[in-house]
Scaffold this motif. Structure first.
Motif, short mmCIF file in Angstrom:
data_model
loop_
_atom_site.label_atom_id
_atom_site.label_comp_id
_atom_site.label_asym_id
_atom_site.label_seq_id
_atom_site.Cartn_x
_atom_site.Cartn_y
_atom_site.Cartn_z
N PHE A 52 0.83 -1.20 0.00
CA PHE A 52 0.00 0.00 0.00
C PHE A 52 0.87 1.26 0.00
N VAL A 53 0.54 2.18 -0.88
CA VAL A 53 1.31 3.42 -0.99
C VAL A 53 0.34 4.60 -0.87
N ILE A 54 0.76 5.63 -0.13
CA ILE A 54 -0.01 6.88 -0.08
C ILE A 54 0.88 7.97 -0.67
N VAL A 55 0.34 8.73 -1.62
CA VAL A 55 1.11 9.88 -2.14
C VAL A 55 0.32 11.16 -1.96
N ASP A 56 1.05 12.24 -1.71
CA ASP A 56 0.47 13.59 -1.53
C ASP A 56 -0.48 13.67 -0.33
N SER A 57 -0.36 12.76 0.59
CA SER A 57 -1.15 12.74 1.84
C SER A 57 -0.37 11.89 2.83
N GLN A 58 -0.83 11.88 4.09
CA GLN A 58 -0.25 11.02 5.10
C GLN A 58 -1.36 10.21 5.79
N PRO A 59 -1.01 9.08 6.43
CA PRO A 59 -2.05 8.17 6.93
C PRO A 59 -3.15 8.84 7.76
N GLY A 60 -2.80 9.87 8.53
CA GLY A 60 -3.82 10.51 9.38
C GLY A 60 -4.75 11.46 8.63
N HIS A 61 -4.47 11.71 7.36
CA HIS A 61 -5.24 12.72 6.64
C HIS A 61 -6.66 12.30 6.25
N SER A 62 -6.91 10.99 6.20
CA SER A 62 -8.27 10.55 5.84
C SER A 62 -8.59 9.26 6.58
N PRO A 63 -9.81 9.11 7.10
CA PRO A 63 -10.18 7.86 7.77
C PRO A 63 -10.05 6.64 6.84
N HIS A 64 -10.16 6.87 5.53
CA HIS A 64 -10.02 5.76 4.58
C HIS A 64 -8.62 5.14 4.62
N ALA B 96 4.53 2.65 2.10
CA ALA B 96 5.30 3.81 1.66
C ALA B 96 4.42 5.06 1.64
N VAL B 97 5.00 6.18 2.09
CA VAL B 97 4.29 7.45 2.08
C VAL B 97 5.22 8.49 1.47
N ILE B 98 4.76 9.12 0.40
CA ILE B 98 5.56 10.18 -0.25
C ILE B 98 4.69 11.42 -0.29
N ASP B 99 5.17 12.51 0.35
CA ASP B 99 4.29 13.68 0.51
C ASP B 99 5.08 14.95 0.73
N HIS B 100 4.39 16.08 0.57
CA HIS B 100 5.02 17.39 0.83
C HIS B 100 4.25 18.21 1.86
N HIS B 101 3.28 17.60 2.54
CA HIS B 101 2.58 18.31 3.61
C HIS B 101 3.40 18.21 4.90
N PRO B 102 3.13 19.09 5.89
CA PRO B 102 3.90 19.00 7.14
C PRO B 102 3.83 17.59 7.72
N LYS B 103 4.96 17.16 8.28
CA LYS B 103 5.08 15.78 8.78
C LYS B 103 4.14 15.52 9.95
N THR B 104 3.39 14.42 9.87
CA THR B 104 2.54 14.00 10.99
C THR B 104 3.07 12.66 11.51
N GLU B 105 2.53 12.23 12.66
CA GLU B 105 2.99 10.98 13.28
C GLU B 105 2.43 9.76 12.55
N PHE B 106 3.29 8.90 12.07
CA PHE B 106 2.85 7.61 11.52
C PHE B 106 4.07 6.72 11.37
N THR B 107 3.84 5.42 11.26
CA THR B 107 4.96 4.52 10.99
C THR B 107 4.71 3.80 9.68
N SER B 108 5.75 3.71 8.87
CA SER B 108 5.67 2.97 7.62
C SER B 108 7.08 2.54 7.26
N ALA B 109 7.19 1.46 6.50
CA ALA B 109 8.51 0.94 6.15
C ALA B 109 9.33 1.99 5.41
N PHE B 110 8.66 2.80 4.60
CA PHE B 110 9.36 3.82 3.82
C PHE B 110 8.58 5.12 3.88
#
Ligand SMILES: [Mn+2]
Length: 342
Positions: free
Chosen positions: A89-101, A109-123
């Motif tokens: 599963f990959v999230i781009v332009d968002s972070q895990p906390g940004h949407s309940p979905h 993997a999470v690739i984004d340019h919004h301010p860093k929020t708390e989450f754990t992911s392999a990459f």
């Protein structure tokens, strides 16, 4: 901290995947997210078994719809996704906390340019200083020595343009360099069509109404549109009247979901639109903005009791009087000052 060499991040990202993986890229679809997801899909081409892009939001903006159609983008709404089918599963332009979905799976993997929020992911590769996620993905493509297709490059360059508001908002040298690269490979005709497609056919009736009913007073265009199917219409009509050479202000209002929405635009050479919105409507609802762009949203329950919402003329006259009051105030005090009257 030492800045990682461009290829290092890419390698770490690619190492997450193997040939048998089925990858889900989840996005909150806007031009930057869509183009970035397309770039991830390109990076994983022939490296994994399959890639699906899924949008967690409903896509309404006409330019986004045009982008999806003209760039042949395939996406599936998150409601239609069978999560067990996917292995990565990959999230781009968002972070895990940004949407309940996004909590329906664990992001690898999470690739984004919004301010860093708390989450754990392999990459993760979060660069809040960047204007667009697309700029990060363009660096990945370049490190991977991939020449983007015309459609991918068109999407990526449009993504940077919209997220940086044509380089007027937060932009780094990296965004500019990435844009130059994408633009070289883009189809400019397609890019122009996407950029210009900001109208929907059902919006046109509001333009007809606005042209026929505009109230022009001292180089200011006032229009009250009555009930509108989206507050975006007020913005589009207000911007449209600013294109008339002699118009210095445009004030366009409409009623949407129990709120009176007032959109203000001016040429930037005059009193701040933000201050005007605040002084005129701030006590009744939320109001504010910048020098040349502002907006007020007033719950209809906060409007004066004797004002009838269905009486377009009365409502229109009330909005005009509210704005003209704030416009007059400083002038009179200035006159008083020079005449020596206190
Ligand atoms: Mn973005």
């Amino acid at each position: 901290m030492v800045k990682p060499r461009p290829g290092e991040k890419l390698k770490k990202f690619q190492n997450l995947f193997n040939k048998s993986d089925r990858v889900l890229i989840a996005i909150n679809a806007d031009p930057d997210a869509i183009a970035s997801a397309q770039a991830v899909k390109r990076l994983l081409w022939r490296k994994v078994c399959d890639v699906t892009i899924s949008n967690v939001n409903t896509i309404k903006r006409p330019d986004n719809i045009a982008m999806i159609r003209l760039l042949h983008i395939k996406m599936a709404p998150i409601e239609e996704i069978y999560f067990d089918h996917y292995t990565r599963f990959v999230i781009v332009d968002s972070q895990p906390g940004h949407s309940p979905h996004f909590s329906k799976f664990t992001a690898d993997a999470v690739i984004d340019h919004h301010p860093k929020t708390e989450f754990t992911s392999a990459f993760s590769d979060i660069r809040p200083e960047y204007g667009a996620t697309a700029s990060i993905l363009i660096e990945y493509l370049r490190s991977a020595k991939i020449k983007p297709s015309r459609r991918l490059a068109t999407g990526l360059s449009y993504a940077i343009k919209t997220d940086t508001a044509n380089f007027q908002r937060k932009t780094t040298m990296e965004d500019v360099t990435a844009f130059q690269f994408a633009f070289r490979h883009a189809n400019t005709h397609l890019a122009n069509k996407i950029e210009q497609a900001d109208l929907r056919l059902d919006f046109l009736k509001y333009f007809r109404y606005a042209i026929e009913n505009v109230h022009i007073r001292r180089k200011r265009a006032y229009i009250h549109l009555g009930n509108v199917s989206s507050p975006d219409i007020c913005v589009l009509v207000a911007d449209f009247f600013m294109r008339v050479q002699s118009i210095q202000w445009s004030v366009v209002s409409g009623i949407y979901s129990e709120q009176l929405v007032v959109v203000l635009r001016n040429d930037g050479a005059r009193k701040s639109a933000g201050k005007t919105a605040e002084q005129s409507f701030g006590r009744m609802g939320s109001a504010g903005g910048h020098k040349s762009m502002a907006r007020a949203e007033i719950p209809v329950g906060n409007l004066p009791g004797d004002l009838s919402l269905s009486d377009v003329k009365q409502l229109s006259a009330w909005i005009i009087s509210k704005i003209e009051q704030t416009q007059k105030a400083p002038k009179t005090s200035f006159k008083k000052d020079i005449l020596g009257i206190s």
